[in-house]
Motif scaffolding. Structure first.
Motif, PDB file in Angstrom:
ATOM      1  N   LYS A 182      30.481   4.970  33.904  1.00  0.00           N
ATOM      2  CA  LYS A 182      29.067   4.804  33.592  1.00  0.00           C
ATOM      3  C   LYS A 182      28.866   3.746  32.525  1.00  0.00           C
ATOM      4  O   LYS A 182      29.590   3.727  31.523  1.00  0.00           O
ATOM      5  CB  LYS A 182      28.468   6.135  33.123  1.00  0.00           C
ATOM      6  N   ARG A 183      27.883   2.873  32.764  1.00  0.00           N
ATOM      7  CA  ARG A 183      27.525   1.903  31.740  1.00  0.00           C
ATOM      8  C   ARG A 183      26.641   2.583  30.719  1.00  0.00           C
ATOM      9  O   ARG A 183      25.678   3.280  31.071  1.00  0.00           O
ATOM     10  CB  ARG A 183      26.784   0.706  32.355  1.00  0.00           C
ATOM     11  N   ILE A 184      26.954   2.393  29.454  1.00  0.00           N
ATOM     12  CA  ILE A 184      26.190   3.022  28.381  1.00  0.00           C
ATOM     13  C   ILE A 184      25.105   2.052  27.932  1.00  0.00           C
ATOM     14  O   ILE A 184      25.393   0.952  27.443  1.00  0.00           O
ATOM     15  CB  ILE A 184      27.102   3.385  27.191  1.00  0.00           C
ATOM     16  N   VAL A 185      23.867   2.449  28.145  1.00  0.00           N
ATOM     17  CA  VAL A 185      22.726   1.634  27.734  1.00  0.00           C
ATOM     18  C   VAL A 185      22.028   2.372  26.599  1.00  0.00           C
ATOM     19  O   VAL A 185      21.348   3.366  26.804  1.00  0.00           O
ATOM     20  CB  VAL A 185      21.753   1.393  28.906  1.00  0.00           C
ATOM     21  N   ALA A 186      22.229   1.878  25.398  1.00  0.00           N
ATOM     22  CA  ALA A 186      21.660   2.529  24.219  1.00  0.00           C
ATOM     23  C   ALA A 186      21.578   1.497  23.101  1.00  0.00           C
ATOM     24  O   ALA A 186      22.252   0.461  23.147  1.00  0.00           O
ATOM     25  CB  ALA A 186      22.536   3.709  23.792  1.00  0.00           C
ATOM     26  N   PRO A 187      20.760   1.742  22.097  1.00  0.00           N
ATOM     27  CA  PRO A 187      20.655   0.798  20.982  1.00  0.00           C
ATOM     28  C   PRO A 187      22.007   0.527  20.326  1.00  0.00           C
ATOM     29  O   PRO A 187      22.779   1.450  20.084  1.00  0.00           O
ATOM     30  CB  PRO A 187      19.696   1.504  20.014  1.00  0.00           C
ATOM     31  N   ASN A 188      22.278  -0.744  20.068  1.00  0.00           N
ATOM     32  CA  ASN A 188      23.465  -1.167  19.332  1.00  0.00           C
ATOM     33  C   ASN A 188      24.767  -0.756  20.012  1.00  0.00           C
ATOM     34  O   ASN A 188      25.768  -0.482  19.344  1.00  0.00           O
ATOM     35  CB  ASN A 188      23.422  -0.600  17.900  1.00  0.00           C
ATOM     36  N   VAL A 189      24.777  -0.681  21.338  1.00  0.00           N
ATOM     37  CA  VAL A 189      25.981  -0.276  22.055  1.00  0.00           C
ATOM     38  C   VAL A 189      26.488  -1.423  22.928  1.00  0.00           C
ATOM     39  O   VAL A 189      25.978  -1.668  24.026  1.00  0.00           O
ATOM     40  CB  VAL A 189      25.723   0.976  22.928  1.00  0.00           C
ATOM     41  N   VAL A 190      27.447  -2.156  22.409  1.00  0.00           N
ATOM     42  CA  VAL A 190      28.219  -3.147  23.145  1.00  0.00           C
ATOM     43  C   VAL A 190      29.643  -3.096  22.592  1.00  0.00           C
ATOM     44  O   VAL A 190      29.887  -2.468  21.557  1.00  0.00           O
ATOM     45  CB  VAL A 190      27.650  -4.591  22.995  1.00  0.00           C
ATOM     46  N   THR A 191      30.569  -3.737  23.279  1.00  0.00           N
ATOM     47  CA  THR A 191      31.934  -3.755  22.775  1.00  0.00           C
ATOM     48  C   THR A 191      32.014  -4.564  21.484  1.00  0.00           C
ATOM     49  O   THR A 191      31.207  -5.457  21.248  1.00  0.00           O
ATOM     50  CB  THR A 191      32.899  -4.354  23.813  1.00  0.00           C
ATOM     51  N   LYS A 192      33.013  -4.254  20.670  1.00  0.00           N
ATOM     52  CA  LYS A 192      33.175  -4.957  19.396  1.00  0.00           C
ATOM     53  C   LYS A 192      33.534  -6.422  19.621  1.00  0.00           C
ATOM     54  O   LYS A 192      33.170  -7.292  18.844  1.00  0.00           O
ATOM     55  CB  LYS A 192      34.248  -4.270  18.551  1.00  0.00           C
ATOM     56  N   ASP A 193      34.274  -6.685  20.672  1.00  0.00           N
ATOM     57  CA  ASP A 193      34.722  -8.048  20.943  1.00  0.00           C
ATOM     58  C   ASP A 193      34.999  -8.193  22.433  1.00  0.00           C
ATOM     59  O   ASP A 193      34.563  -7.381  23.228  1.00  0.00           O
ATOM     60  CB  ASP A 193      35.966  -8.398  20.104  1.00  0.00           C
ATOM     61  N   GLY A 194      35.713  -9.252  22.810  1.00  0.00           N
ATOM     62  CA  GLY A 194      35.932  -9.504  24.227  1.00  0.00           C
ATOM     63  C   GLY A 194      34.673  -9.958  24.924  1.00  0.00           C
ATOM     64  O   GLY A 194      34.469  -9.706  26.112  1.00  0.00           O
ATOM     65  N   SER A 199      20.377  -8.055  23.442  1.00  0.00           N
ATOM     66  CA  SER A 199      19.323  -7.189  23.988  1.00  0.00           C
ATOM     67  C   SER A 199      19.295  -5.812  23.354  1.00  0.00           C
ATOM     68  O   SER A 199      18.359  -5.055  23.565  1.00  0.00           O
ATOM     69  CB  SER A 199      19.508  -7.040  25.500  1.00  0.00           C
ATOM     70  N   VAL A 200      20.339  -5.458  22.591  1.00  0.00           N
ATOM     71  CA  VAL A 200      20.370  -4.142  21.976  1.00  0.00           C
ATOM     72  C   VAL A 200      19.611  -4.182  20.654  1.00  0.00           C
ATOM     73  O   VAL A 200      19.238  -5.250  20.170  1.00  0.00           O
ATOM     74  CB  VAL A 200      21.822  -3.662  21.760  1.00  0.00           C
ATOM     75  N   THR A 201      19.391  -3.030  20.063  1.00  0.00           N
ATOM     76  CA  THR A 201      18.597  -2.933  18.844  1.00  0.00           C
ATOM     77  C   THR A 201      19.401  -2.258  17.727  1.00  0.00           C
ATOM     78  O   THR A 201      19.792  -1.104  17.860  1.00  0.00           O
ATOM     79  CB  THR A 201      17.310  -2.127  19.093  1.00  0.00           C
ATOM     80  N   PRO A 202      19.687  -2.949  16.610  1.00  0.00           N
ATOM     81  CA  PRO A 202      19.399  -4.369  16.398  1.00  0.00           C
ATOM     82  C   PRO A 202      20.413  -5.238  17.151  1.00  0.00           C
ATOM     83  O   PRO A 202      21.477  -4.752  17.539  1.00  0.00           O
ATOM     84  CB  PRO A 202      19.564  -4.533  14.887  1.00  0.00           C
ATOM     85  N   ALA A 203      20.075  -6.512  17.346  1.00  0.00           N
ATOM     86  CA  ALA A 203      20.967  -7.424  18.055  1.00  0.00           C
ATOM     87  C   ALA A 203      22.298  -7.533  17.308  1.00  0.00           C
ATOM     88  O   ALA A 203      22.346  -7.546  16.081  1.00  0.00           O
ATOM     89  CB  ALA A 203      20.322  -8.804  18.180  1.00  0.00           C
ATOM     90  N   VAL A 204      23.383  -7.579  18.069  1.00  0.00           N
ATOM     91  CA  VAL A 204      24.720  -7.632  17.482  1.00  0.00           C
ATOM     92  C   VAL A 204      25.213  -9.066  17.483  1.00  0.00           C
ATOM     93  O   VAL A 204      24.992  -9.815  18.447  1.00  0.00           O
ATOM     94  CB  VAL A 204      25.693  -6.727  18.269  1.00  0.00           C
TER      95      VAL A 204
END
Length: 363
Positions: A250-262, A145-150
């Motif tokens: 706080k949950r960070i909702v921003a483009p291209n922001v997710v954990t690297k793994d897990g 859902s992030v931009t760009p998709a990871v």
């Protein structure tokens, strides 16, 4: 002559003021009771989270009883089609000991975990891997859902069509990074550095700045290897909320922001070594790898080790939970302990490392 008198009947009722008083009393009672109800619910969720860790501990010890070694956190496999070299994780190895024999039998260990042919299995939600205090699977940020998709790894998109990977709020601890010492002004030990085993074709490396816990990321460990004592060494800890990024609360909702793994219980990157971060969780320490003897200067050059927060600041392969005040961890002897957010860095280093010869204080 009989006289009759008309009697007026008076109906008693609440006046407006009385009604407002009653409403105010009810509101006060609700205000007093609601926190207690919420605390009771969180206590129940925390207990279930604790039980999950105990179940995982039993599974890992049943594996150890069978093979006389703990499973490696990441196991190297060679497939028939690209990517030729890849890894599976220890959660898959202990599925039979979690009453998941059918899932284990269907899993293809010769195919990378993120291949679409594995989606039916890797998208399965297993309650033992999910802490009830953490957000639901549906409410977490999706890498698609992030931009760009990871993608994890590159070329393997997040399986949105099947609802995403089955979540995992726990991580197997592969050790502590040198940044725990470097960021807090303590001298980095020169012993007990972890050897690194690499996949074929990768550049060789002999040592890195990780100090091993009970298990190792790429080599087998036995009970005898944990010379600091199993009751003094952490084995599995909470790293909840992934793949969404949480900094402080706080949950960070921003483009291209997710954990690297897990991203799920089948992700080889579900494990991790503790680095630490800044208090706001924005910057994670990045201690450098190197051959022993490792020094503060080589491991922590300027800007590499700037954070002194190690619990509940960021959930990207760091200690993080949705409990108030700390995280729950599984020790090597199977007990579950609560580690405070205010734990001292050197006490934490002592209970993360399994053979550094350090002394464990109260925690």
């Amino acid at each position: 002559m009989t006289k009759t008198r008309n009697r007026q009947r008076h109906h008693k009722g609440f006046t407006l003021i009385e009604l407002l008083v009653v409403i105010a009393i009810i509101a006060v009672l609700i205000a007093l009771l609601l926190p207690a109800v919420q605390q009771a619910r969180e206590a129940a969720r925390r207990t279930q989270c604790r039980n999950n860790l105990k179940q995982l501990g039993l599974a890992y010890y049943n594996y150890e009883s069978t093979y006389n070694t703990f499973p490696m956190e990441k196991i190297d496999f060679t497939g028939a089609t690209p990517p030729i070299n890849f890894q599976q994780n220890c959660n898959q190895m202990v599925l039979p000991y979690l009453d998941q024999v059918p899932l284990y039998n269907q899993f293809s260990f010769n195919t990378i975990w993120s291949d679409p042919s594995q989606y039916t299995l890797t998208s399965t939600n297993l309650t033992v891997f999910q802490c009830p205090s953490a957000p639901s699977k549906e409410s977490r940020t999706k890498p698609s859902s992030v931009t760009p998709a990871v993608e994890n790894p590159t070329g393997y998109p997040y399986p949105t069509a099947v609802g995403g990977y089955g979540v995992c709020d726990y991580m197997a601890l592969s050790g502590a990074r040198a940044s725990i010492w470097g960021a807090t002004g303590n001298t980095i030990p020169t012993t007990a550095l972890s050897p690194v085993l690499t996949l074929p074709g990768n550049a060789p490396s002999t040592k890195e700045n990780r100090f091993t816990s009970v298990m190792h990321s790429t080599m087998s460990r036995t009970i005898a290897n944990v010379t600091d004592g199993l009751s003094n060494t952490m084995m599995i800890a909470e790293a909840a909320g992934r793949p969404a990024i949480y900094q402080t609360r706080k949950r960070i909702v921003a483009p291209n922001v997710v954990t690297k793994d897990g991203w799920g219980w089948a992700d080889p990157g579900f494990s991790g070594a503790i680095d630490g971060s800044t208090d706001d969780g924005v910057t994670i320490n990045n201690a450098k790898k190197g051959n022993a003897p490792l020094t503060n200067a080589t491991a922590c050059p300027t800007g590499a080790c700037v954070g002194t927060c190690f619990v509940n600041c960021v959930n990207d392969s760091e200690l993080y939970s949705f409990h108030i005040g700390g995280v729950q961890v599984l020790m090597g002897d199977g007990s579950v302990r609560f580690v405070s957010e205010n734990i001292g860095a050197m006490v934490l280093a002592a209970i993360v490392t399994g053979d550094a010869g350090d002394q464990v204080g109260e925690f």
